[in-house]
Design an enzyme around this catalytic site. Structure first.
Site, PDB file in Angstrom:
ATOM      1  N   TRP A 182      19.876   7.432 -88.926  1.00 14.72           N
ATOM      2  CA  TRP A 182      19.326   6.075 -88.786  1.00 14.72           C
ATOM      3  C   TRP A 182      17.902   6.020 -89.315  1.00 14.72           C
ATOM      4  O   TRP A 182      17.119   6.963 -89.107  1.00 14.72           O
ATOM      5  CB  TRP A 182      19.328   5.724 -87.302  1.00 14.72           C
ATOM      6  CG  TRP A 182      18.430   4.591 -86.920  1.00 14.72           C
ATOM      7  CD1 TRP A 182      17.071   4.641 -86.728  1.00 14.72           C
ATOM      8  CD2 TRP A 182      18.821   3.247 -86.665  1.00 14.72           C
ATOM      9  NE1 TRP A 182      16.601   3.403 -86.376  1.00 14.72           N
ATOM     10  CE2 TRP A 182      17.654   2.529 -86.320  1.00 14.72           C
ATOM     11  CE3 TRP A 182      20.048   2.576 -86.686  1.00 14.72           C
ATOM     12  CZ2 TRP A 182      17.685   1.183 -86.000  1.00 14.72           C
ATOM     13  CZ3 TRP A 182      20.067   1.229 -86.362  1.00 14.72           C
ATOM     14  CH2 TRP A 182      18.894   0.542 -86.026  1.00 14.72           C
ATOM     15  N   ASP A 227      11.239   1.886 -89.151  1.00 12.79           N
ATOM     16  CA  ASP A 227       9.916   1.672 -89.775  1.00 12.79           C
ATOM     17  C   ASP A 227       9.461   2.740 -90.777  1.00 12.79           C
ATOM     18  O   ASP A 227       9.580   3.931 -90.506  1.00 12.79           O
ATOM     19  CB  ASP A 227       8.828   1.651 -88.707  1.00 12.79           C
ATOM     20  CG  ASP A 227       9.181   0.840 -87.488  1.00 12.79           C
ATOM     21  OD1 ASP A 227      10.231   0.195 -87.479  1.00 12.79           O
ATOM     22  OD2 ASP A 227       8.393   0.856 -86.534  1.00 12.79           O
ATOM     23  N   SER A 232       6.292   5.248 -84.286  1.00 13.36           N
ATOM     24  CA  SER A 232       5.615   4.927 -85.550  1.00 13.36           C
ATOM     25  C   SER A 232       4.143   5.314 -85.564  1.00 13.36           C
ATOM     26  O   SER A 232       3.490   5.404 -84.527  1.00 13.36           O
ATOM     27  CB  SER A 232       5.762   3.439 -85.859  1.00 13.36           C
ATOM     28  OG  SER A 232       7.061   3.231 -86.363  1.00 13.36           O
ATOM     29  N   ARG A 276       1.011   1.293 -79.125  1.00 16.20           N
ATOM     30  CA  ARG A 276       1.675   2.127 -80.130  1.00 16.20           C
ATOM     31  C   ARG A 276       1.400   1.670 -81.556  1.00 16.20           C
ATOM     32  O   ARG A 276       0.807   0.641 -81.800  1.00 16.20           O
ATOM     33  CB  ARG A 276       3.179   2.144 -79.876  1.00 16.20           C
ATOM     34  CG  ARG A 276       3.873   0.791 -79.986  1.00 16.20           C
ATOM     35  CD  ARG A 276       5.374   0.978 -79.801  1.00 16.20           C
ATOM     36  NE  ARG A 276       6.112  -0.274 -79.863  1.00 16.20           N
ATOM     37  CZ  ARG A 276       6.372  -1.051 -78.815  1.00 16.20           C
ATOM     38  NH1 ARG A 276       5.965  -0.710 -77.618  1.00 16.20           N
ATOM     39  NH2 ARG A 276       7.035  -2.184 -78.982  1.00 16.20           N
ATOM     40  N   ASP A 277       1.916   2.498 -82.489  1.00 15.48           N
ATOM     41  CA  ASP A 277       1.914   2.225 -83.925  1.00 15.48           C
ATOM     42  C   ASP A 277       0.498   2.224 -84.520  1.00 15.48           C
ATOM     43  O   ASP A 277       0.056   1.239 -85.127  1.00 15.48           O
ATOM     44  CB  ASP A 277       2.620   0.888 -84.240  1.00 15.48           C
ATOM     45  CG  ASP A 277       3.996   0.787 -83.585  1.00 15.48           C
ATOM     46  OD1 ASP A 277       4.553   1.839 -83.235  1.00 15.48           O
ATOM     47  OD2 ASP A 277       4.497  -0.341 -83.431  1.00 15.48           O
ATOM     48  N   TRP A 317      15.714  -6.191 -85.952  1.00  8.10           N
ATOM     49  CA  TRP A 317      16.204  -5.547 -84.724  1.00  8.10           C
ATOM     50  C   TRP A 317      17.371  -6.312 -84.109  1.00  8.10           C
ATOM     51  O   TRP A 317      18.187  -5.742 -83.398  1.00  8.10           O
ATOM     52  CB  TRP A 317      15.079  -5.403 -83.701  1.00  8.10           C
ATOM     53  CG  TRP A 317      14.257  -4.161 -83.889  1.00  8.10           C
ATOM     54  CD1 TRP A 317      12.921  -4.095 -84.196  1.00  8.10           C
ATOM     55  CD2 TRP A 317      14.694  -2.797 -83.770  1.00  8.10           C
ATOM     56  NE1 TRP A 317      12.517  -2.775 -84.285  1.00  8.10           N
ATOM     57  CE2 TRP A 317      13.589  -1.964 -84.027  1.00  8.10           C
ATOM     58  CE3 TRP A 317      15.926  -2.192 -83.483  1.00  8.10           C
ATOM     59  CZ2 TRP A 317      13.668  -0.567 -83.996  1.00  8.10           C
ATOM     60  CZ3 TRP A 317      16.010  -0.798 -83.454  1.00  8.10           C
ATOM     61  CH2 TRP A 317      14.896  -0.009 -83.713  1.00  8.10           C
TER      62      TRP A 317
END
Ligand code: FRU
Length: 445
Positions: free
Chosen positions: A16, A19, A77, A142-143, A259
């Protein structure tokens, strides 16, 4: 089931993909890491960084998985920088690559961690002092995206979900700066040339979904224009731009998916593809402030094989003038606001078609994948922008369409899942008064 494995878009060999992560250039290579899971049905607690590299943004070589989940959690990410001056102390002279990513713990905490590579990103060592930012209580944190800010000689991080800015001299110790009043996953912040003006402005990307143009003084981001939609189609998300691209270019790529149905789309031994890389600029418009321009990177021209160039009359006849599933279409739409819908029917057959065109009375350019094939991916998008002669470039691959109108001012990205036999390319004009000119189709190989 038709084979939807793309011919020229990046997709993982197996498993899979979501990002893009860790986009950075060093030693003549563009690195493209990405959220990867061994299971095509994705299991968010086992996210890795997959890895591909390219010298020309057109041909990609797949490399072994770069980062694996560990005791601190799953590898979500993040970004990578070229620490050429060894500010981090991880390297000797000449420096190396540092990845800054989110450790997502099973109990929900999200904290930022580091890994480094001194061998062109081939092998990675996680920093013993991880995590470097955040604690057990941090949620929805996050990210991280990090860049070198030359004016203040330090690294700046923008992190989601509620955007926050931090600064650091060594990538290990971070000080809070400010909180732009925006919220998104996968934020990005970078300077961008305004066409025809010397001085750049800053672009704050809200997950690639929307963007805001403004000023950044090293501490605070001040919005000037936006938020505007970056892409009018359904499938362009979690966008990230390359750090340290040669020639000062700013190029980004997005996850060509949504998504909402990402787990339900057909697989091809893997699931998930990237968009084509797009070079960015800002344009000062009179009515809408600073607008983002996205152009397919010029390196993609090296993928062109045979070219078909029908005359305007031939192309506009309504009869099929090309057949294929991986090509670039160039054209000018000659339209009028009094006339009805017109445009191109792509990947068409008796029962299927994807429309890319202009609807004058309804108000602008559009993409329609209502009858494109596939059950979860349907819909009509757009109706933006007026014009009389509208330049268009469309990139079609096995399972996708990316349409660039008005030299990249209005972009639509969409997945499509037609039958293998739906290959026709033809013009349509409901009023019969619109036509196409300057038509060229390049097979892409
Ligand atoms: C965006 C996202 C990120 C997160 C990653 C997990 O698509 O939800 O916020 O880091 O995916 O795979």
């Amino acid at each position: 089931m038709p084979d939807y494995r793309p011919l020229y878009h990046v997709a993982p060999p197996t498993g899979w993909l979501n990002d893009p992560n860790g986009l950075v250039c060093r030693d003549g290579e563009y690195h493209l890491f990405y959220q990867w899971c061994p299971d095509v049905n994705v299991d968010g607690m086992r996210m890795y960084w997959g890895h591909a590299v390219s010298r020309d943004l057109a041909r990609w070589e797949h490399l072994p998985v770069a980062l694996e989940p560990d005791a601190l959690g799953s590898i979500w990410s993040g970004c990578a920088v070229d620490d050429a001056r060894n500010t981090s102390g991880f390297f000797g002279a000449g420096g190396g690559l540092v990845a800054i990513f989110t450790h997502h713990a099973e109990f929900g905490a999200e904290r930022q961690s580091l890994a480094f590579s001194a061998d062109r990103g081939r092998t990675w060592t996680k920093h013993a002092g991880n995590p470097v930012l955040g604690d057990d209580e941090s949620r929805n944190f996050r990210d991280p995206k990090v860049f070198w800010h030359a004016e203040t000689s330090r690294w700046i991080m923008v992190v989601g979900v509620d955007h926050k800015l931090y600064a650091s001299e060594n990538l290990r110790d971070w000080t809070f700066l400010s909180a732009p009043e925006f919220s998104s996953e996968c934020p990005d912040l970078f300077p961008l040339e305004v066409e025809g003006r010397g001085e750049p402005k800053w672009l704050l990307s809200l997950g690639g979904f929307r963007y805001v143009a403004g000023d950044f003084d090293g501490v605070r981001f001040s919005p000037l224009s936006g938020p505007h939609l970056a892409d009018h189609g359904p499938d362009f998300y979690a966008t990230q731009s390359w750090e340290a691209a040669p020639g000062g270019r700013r190029i980004w790529i997005g996850w060509l998916n949504h998504w909402r149905y990402a787990r339900a789309i057909p697989e091809f031994g893997a699931r998930g593809v990237m968009s084509i890389p797009r070079e960015l600029a800002l344009r000062a418009t009179t009515d809408q402030g600073l607008r983002l321009i996205q152009r397919p990177v010029r390196e993609l021209e090296s993928l062109r094989r045979e070219t078909v160039a029908p005359s305007g009359a031939e192309a506009s006849s309504g009869k099929r003038f090309y057949s294929g599933d991986a090509y670039e279409l160039e054209a000018t739409l000659v339209v009028d606001d009094e006339f009805d819908r017109c445009g191109f029917r792509l990947r068409a057959s008796k029962t299927q078609e994807t429309l890319v065109g202009y609807d004058g009375p309804a108000g602008g350019v559009f993409l329609d994948r209502e009858r494109s094939g596939g059950t979860v991916t349907r819909g009509r998008y757009g109706l933006v922008g007026r014009g009389k002669r509208i330049p268009l470039r469309v990139f079609v691959d096995r399972g996708s369409v990316e349409a660039f109108f008005d030299h990249g001012l209005r972009v639509f990205s969409a997945q499509i899942f037609p039958d293998a036999g739906s290959l026709d390319l033809a013009w349509f004009s409901e009023s019969g008064k619109c036509r196409a000119e300057d038509v060229k189709v390049h097979r892409l190989g």
